[in-house]
Write a protein that holds these residues in place. Structure first.
Motif: not given
Length: 140
Positions: A116-140
């Motif tokens: 469950e902890n690994f899946l939570a970190f995997l979801h967090l990584g996916c969220m960061v990738l999606l946020l970088r696509k939405l806000h490409p200029r800033g560094r997340l």
């Protein structure tokens, strides 16, 4: 296992034991999708060349499965239509998704004892990738 869109962004991720074949987990991964509407085509490798899975995906979900024919298949006389296989060249995008996720050390080397902890970190990584696509200029 993961499902990505045409840009290589994650749509669904699922973790399972290493002794499970990925084609068995296809429907569970699609059920764990982040989005409501799934893509109309699913591009996979030769391991997914199965008639039952292809029919189930087409009938129940309306998803076309594109996978090259296995060479040792019993139905070797079956013709391989080349038109859908042109889309198979885009499979590198899912490999790029895994490379993006492996940039985080916590995902490349699984330190978590609980799945469950690994899946939570995997979801967090996916969220960061999606946020970088939405806000490409800033560094997340």
């Amino acid at each position: 296992m993961a499902v990505a869109d045409r840009h290589g962004l994650p749509l669904a991720v699922l973790i399972e034991g290493g002794n499970r074949h990925d084609s068995v987990l296809t429907e569970r991964t699609l059920d764990a999708a982040f989005v409501e509407e799934l893509p109309p085509r699913l591009i996979a490798d030769k391991a997914w060349d199965g008639g039952a899975l292809s029919r189930r995906l087409a009938e129940e979900r309306g998803i076309e499965l594109i996978a090259p024919k296995r060479s040792g298949n019993r139905q070797s006389n079956r013709k391989q239509d080349g038109r859908p296989l042109r889309r198979y060249k885009r499979r590198w995008k899912i490999e790029r998704l895994f490379a993006w996720l492996k940039r985080w050390r916590r995902l490349s080397t699984r330190w978590e004892y609980k799945a469950e902890n690994f899946l939570a970190f995997l979801h967090l990584g996916c969220m960061v990738l999606l946020l970088r696509k939405l806000h490409p200029r800033g560094r997340l």
